[in-house]
Design a protein around this motif. Structure first.
Motif, mmCIF file in Angstrom:
data_model
loop_
_atom_site.group_PDB
_atom_site.id
_atom_site.type_symbol
_atom_site.label_atom_id
_atom_site.label_comp_id
_atom_site.label_asym_id
_atom_site.label_seq_id
_atom_site.Cartn_x
_atom_site.Cartn_y
_atom_site.Cartn_z
ATOM 1 N N LYS A 257 0.836 -1.201 0.000
ATOM 2 C CA LYS A 257 0.000 0.000 0.000
ATOM 3 C C LYS A 257 0.868 1.247 0.000
ATOM 4 O O LYS A 257 1.871 1.332 0.703
ATOM 5 C CB LYS A 257 -0.912 0.023 1.239
ATOM 6 C CG LYS A 257 -1.778 -1.208 1.395
ATOM 7 C CD LYS A 257 -3.045 -1.056 0.638
ATOM 8 C CE LYS A 257 -3.962 -2.223 0.986
ATOM 9 N NZ LYS A 257 -4.735 -2.670 -0.115
ATOM 10 N N ASN A 258 0.454 2.234 -0.777
ATOM 11 C CA ASN A 258 1.121 3.534 -0.829
ATOM 12 C C ASN A 258 2.635 3.403 -1.033
ATOM 13 O O ASN A 258 3.425 4.007 -0.317
ATOM 14 C CB ASN A 258 0.816 4.354 0.424
ATOM 15 C CG ASN A 258 -0.665 4.604 0.569
ATOM 16 O OD1 ASN A 258 -1.345 4.962 -0.386
ATOM 17 N ND2 ASN A 258 -1.191 4.394 1.762
ATOM 18 N N LEU A 259 3.012 2.640 -2.036
ATOM 19 C CA LEU A 259 4.425 2.447 -2.362
ATOM 20 C C LEU A 259 4.980 3.722 -2.998
ATOM 21 O O LEU A 259 4.380 4.288 -3.903
ATOM 22 C CB LEU A 259 4.581 1.276 -3.337
ATOM 23 C CG LEU A 259 5.989 1.024 -3.870
ATOM 24 C CD1 LEU A 259 6.912 0.564 -2.750
ATOM 25 C CD2 LEU A 259 5.952 -0.003 -4.989
ATOM 26 N N GLU A 260 6.094 4.164 -2.483
ATOM 27 C CA GLU A 260 6.784 5.331 -3.048
ATOM 28 C C GLU A 260 8.282 5.081 -3.016
ATOM 29 O O GLU A 260 8.848 4.850 -1.951
ATOM 30 C CB GLU A 260 6.448 6.598 -2.258
ATOM 31 C CG GLU A 260 7.102 7.844 -2.822
ATOM 32 C CD GLU A 260 6.695 9.105 -2.072
ATOM 33 O OE1 GLU A 260 7.569 9.977 -1.925
ATOM 34 O OE2 GLU A 260 5.532 9.210 -1.652
ATOM 35 N N ILE A 261 8.905 5.110 -4.191
ATOM 36 C CA ILE A 261 10.352 4.936 -4.299
ATOM 37 C C ILE A 261 10.943 6.249 -4.789
ATOM 38 O O ILE A 261 10.566 6.752 -5.845
ATOM 39 C CB ILE A 261 10.707 3.797 -5.274
ATOM 40 C CG1 ILE A 261 10.098 2.474 -4.781
ATOM 41 C CG2 ILE A 261 12.221 3.679 -5.424
ATOM 42 C CD1 ILE A 261 10.275 1.318 -5.737
ATOM 43 N N THR A 262 11.853 6.805 -4.003
ATOM 44 C CA THR A 262 12.502 8.070 -4.339
ATOM 45 C C THR A 262 13.997 7.808 -4.518
ATOM 46 O O THR A 262 14.639 7.238 -3.633
ATOM 47 C CB THR A 262 12.284 9.114 -3.224
ATOM 48 O OG1 THR A 262 10.879 9.246 -2.992
ATOM 49 C CG2 THR A 262 12.870 10.460 -3.612
ATOM 50 N N ILE A 263 14.527 8.232 -5.653
ATOM 51 C CA ILE A 263 15.930 8.008 -5.972
ATOM 52 C C ILE A 263 16.647 9.353 -6.048
ATOM 53 O O ILE A 263 16.170 10.283 -6.701
ATOM 54 C CB ILE A 263 16.064 7.241 -7.303
ATOM 55 C CG1 ILE A 263 15.379 5.868 -7.145
ATOM 56 C CG2 ILE A 263 17.514 7.105 -7.720
ATOM 57 C CD1 ILE A 263 15.188 5.119 -8.417
ATOM 58 N N ASN A 264 17.787 9.433 -5.347
ATOM 59 C CA ASN A 264 18.614 10.654 -5.318
ATOM 60 C C ASN A 264 17.796 11.895 -4.989
ATOM 61 O O ASN A 264 17.779 12.874 -5.738
ATOM 62 C CB ASN A 264 19.386 10.823 -6.622
ATOM 63 C CG ASN A 264 20.618 9.961 -6.672
ATOM 64 O OD1 ASN A 264 21.134 9.525 -5.648
ATOM 65 N ND2 ASN A 264 21.095 9.693 -7.866
ATOM 66 N N ASP A 265 17.121 11.851 -3.867
ATOM 67 C CA ASP A 265 16.377 12.997 -3.329
ATOM 68 C C ASP A 265 15.350 13.560 -4.306
ATOM 69 O O ASP A 265 15.168 14.772 -4.409
ATOM 70 C CB ASP A 265 17.340 14.094 -2.866
ATOM 71 C CG ASP A 265 18.268 13.611 -1.757
ATOM 72 O OD1 ASP A 265 17.792 12.888 -0.863
ATOM 73 O OD2 ASP A 265 19.470 13.945 -1.797
ATOM 74 N N GLY A 266 14.699 12.701 -5.066
ATOM 75 C CA GLY A 266 13.598 13.137 -5.913
ATOM 76 C C GLY A 266 13.900 13.253 -7.393
ATOM 77 O O GLY A 266 13.031 13.657 -8.164
ATOM 78 N N LYS A 267 15.106 12.918 -7.815
ATOM 79 C CA LYS A 267 15.394 12.978 -9.250
ATOM 80 C C LYS A 267 14.533 11.999 -10.032
ATOM 81 O O LYS A 267 14.197 12.237 -11.179
ATOM 82 C CB LYS A 267 16.878 12.718 -9.517
ATOM 83 C CG LYS A 267 17.754 13.877 -9.102
ATOM 84 C CD LYS A 267 19.173 13.685 -9.544
ATOM 85 C CE LYS A 267 20.000 14.901 -9.133
ATOM 86 N NZ LYS A 267 21.395 14.743 -9.480
ATOM 87 N N ARG A 268 14.196 10.868 -9.402
ATOM 88 C CA ARG A 268 13.262 9.886 -9.975
ATOM 89 C C ARG A 268 12.344 9.436 -8.854
ATOM 90 O O ARG A 268 12.805 9.139 -7.756
ATOM 91 C CB ARG A 268 13.993 8.685 -10.552
ATOM 92 C CG ARG A 268 14.828 9.029 -11.764
ATOM 93 C CD ARG A 268 15.279 7.814 -12.522
ATOM 94 N NE ARG A 268 14.252 6.841 -12.832
ATOM 95 C CZ ARG A 268 13.398 6.924 -13.867
ATOM 96 N NH1 ARG A 268 13.441 7.964 -14.657
ATOM 97 N NH2 ARG A 268 12.524 5.982 -14.096
ATOM 98 N N VAL A 269 11.061 9.382 -9.141
ATOM 99 C CA VAL A 269 10.077 8.962 -8.138
ATOM 100 C C VAL A 269 9.066 8.041 -8.791
ATOM 101 O O VAL A 269 8.600 8.294 -9.898
ATOM 102 C CB VAL A 269 9.350 10.191 -7.521
ATOM 103 C CG1 VAL A 269 8.292 9.737 -6.529
ATOM 104 C CG2 VAL A 269 10.337 11.128 -6.855
#
Length: 122
Positions: free
Chosen positions: A62-74
């Protein structure tokens, strides 16, 4: 004469192929494992992130969020089914990934959060 042209063509193709570099960065936390692999050719990069949930029980995340390098890819998914997440990544005319620097990863799911770095094994 034809042999000369063929030889020159083969040498050019060999030199062009030498400019491509493959990188692999890996990392993990208590709940997740991650990997980034890419082929880099000068200012072009074609890669893929793969994340695996270690505690998979077949239920939805549920509510999966993957953030790479402080938001460069989400990546955001309300209800993700499965334990493996793939995120393609490509660019042209960009600053390519430096394999000597870690890639920061933050994953949120089911009101939990993990952070870890993807690093080169070299």
């Amino acid at each position: 004469m034809k042999k000369h042209y063929v030889l020159v063509l083969l040498m050019i193709l060999t030199l062009v192929g030498c400019n491509t570099k493959s990188i692999s960065l890996t990392g993990e936390s208590d709940s997740w494992s991650g990997e980034y692999t890419a082929n880099i050719n000068r200012d072009k990069e074609n890669g893929k992130f793969i994340f695996g949930y270690k505690n998979a029980t077949g239920k939805e995340l549920k509510n999966l969020e993957i953030t790479i390098n402080d938001g460069k890819r989400v990546l955001k998914e309300e209800n993700y089914k499965g334990a493996i997440i793939e995120m393609p990544s490509s660019c042209s005319g960009c600053a390519v990934t430096n394999e000597t620097l870690p890639i920061k990863v933050k994953i949120k799911w089911d009101e939990k959060e993990d952070t870890f770095d993807l690093k080169s094994d070299k």
